[in-house]
Design a protein around this motif. Structure first.
Motif, PDB file in Angstrom:
ATOM      1  N   GLU A 117       0.852  -1.199   0.000  1.00 31.40           N
ATOM      2  CA  GLU A 117       0.000   0.000   0.000  1.00 31.40           C
ATOM      3  C   GLU A 117       0.881   1.241   0.000  1.00 31.40           C
ATOM      4  OE1 GLU A 117      -3.375   2.077   2.795  1.00 31.40           O
ATOM      5  OE2 GLU A 117      -3.198  -0.102   2.825  1.00 31.40           O
ATOM      6  N   ALA A 118       0.437   2.277  -0.730  1.00 28.23           N
ATOM      7  CA  ALA A 118       1.255   3.482  -0.853  1.00 28.23           C
ATOM      8  C   ALA A 118       0.390   4.699  -1.135  1.00 28.23           C
ATOM      9  CB  ALA A 118       2.268   3.305  -1.983  1.00 28.23           C
ATOM     10  N   ASP A 119       0.995   5.864  -0.927  1.00 25.63           N
ATOM     11  CA  ASP A 119       0.428   7.126  -1.391  1.00 25.63           C
ATOM     12  C   ASP A 119       1.115   7.469  -2.703  1.00 25.63           C
ATOM     13  OD1 ASP A 119      -1.243   7.527   0.821  1.00 25.63           O
ATOM     14  OD2 ASP A 119       0.346   8.523   1.954  1.00 25.63           O
ATOM     15  N   GLY A 120       0.381   8.066  -3.626  1.00 27.39           N
ATOM     16  CA  GLY A 120       0.932   8.465  -4.912  1.00 27.39           C
ATOM     17  C   GLY A 120       0.923   9.970  -5.067  1.00 27.39           C
ATOM     18  N   PHE A 121       1.935  10.485  -5.757  1.00 25.07           N
ATOM     19  CA  PHE A 121       2.062  11.921  -6.006  1.00 25.07           C
ATOM     20  C   PHE A 121       2.534  12.138  -7.436  1.00 25.07           C
ATOM     21  CE2 PHE A 121       2.877  11.091  -1.578  1.00 25.07           C
ATOM     22  CZ  PHE A 121       2.124  12.039  -0.917  1.00 25.07           C
ATOM     23  N   SER A 122       2.153  13.271  -8.009  1.00 26.14           N
ATOM     24  CA  SER A 122       2.699  13.691  -9.298  1.00 26.14           C
ATOM     25  C   SER A 122       3.286  15.081  -9.119  1.00 26.14           C
ATOM     26  CB  SER A 122       1.622  13.690 -10.385  1.00 26.14           C
ATOM     27  OG  SER A 122       0.594  14.592 -10.059  1.00 26.14           O
ATOM     28  N   ASP A 123       4.309  15.365  -9.906  1.00 29.06           N
ATOM     29  CA  ASP A 123       4.958  16.669  -9.871  1.00 29.06           C
ATOM     30  C   ASP A 123       5.165  17.123 -11.306  1.00 29.06           C
ATOM     31  OD1 ASP A 123       6.574  18.903  -9.637  1.00 29.06           O
ATOM     32  OD2 ASP A 123       7.980  17.984  -8.247  1.00 29.06           O
ATOM     33  N   TYR A 124       4.464  18.181 -11.668  1.00 25.84           N
ATOM     34  CA  TYR A 124       4.557  18.749 -13.012  1.00 25.84           C
ATOM     35  C   TYR A 124       5.533  19.919 -13.044  1.00 25.84           C
ATOM     36  CZ  TYR A 124       0.584  15.856 -14.234  1.00 25.84           C
ATOM     37  OH  TYR A 124      -0.234  14.779 -14.476  1.00 25.84           O
ATOM     38  N   GLY A 125       6.407  19.998 -12.050  1.00 32.15           N
ATOM     39  CA  GLY A 125       7.401  21.065 -11.982  1.00 32.15           C
ATOM     40  C   GLY A 125       7.117  22.086 -10.902  1.00 32.15           C
TER      41      GLY A 125
END
Length: 110
Positions: A70-78
């Motif tokens: 199980e995990a948390d997800g993140f995105s980084d567009y800059g």
């Protein structure tokens, strides 16, 4: 200083030096539901299986382990990490993949 104290100090210094060694990114093949297949850099962190994948002109994805599979997800567009709807669970059919329980968005690193 006693021999015991010197040994503890040496062990603590060694542990600290290991903690600050940067982890280098490794070339990998990635897949995400939005981007499809692409070449990426894979970098582990935290010592628990957490990782980031990044590539030019694509968002950086982070999978941060919170428990077994199980995990948390993140995105980084800059502009910094944006939490993705989740939680993410490790795929039972492809252990390189993590899938959002909320949206079915998938991130894989090979």
């Amino acid at each position: 200083m006693t021999r015991h104290t010197m040994l503890l100090a040496a062990l603590a210094a060694g542990a600290f030096s290991l903690a600050v060694v940067p982890v280098e990114a490794k070339p990998a093949r990635c897949y995400s539901t939005d981007e499809g297949d692409y070449a990426c850099d894979f970098k582990q962190f935290g010592g628990d299986g957490s990782f980031t994948v990044s590539a030019p002109l694509r968002p950086t994805y982070t999978i941060s382990i919170t428990g077994r599979d199980e995990a948390d997800g993140f995105s980084d567009y800059g502009n910094g990490n944006i939490p993705l709807p989740g939680p993410f669970y490790r795929s039972s059919s492809d252990r390189a993949c993590w899938i959002s329980d909320a949206t079915a968005f998938e991130v894989c690193a090979y």
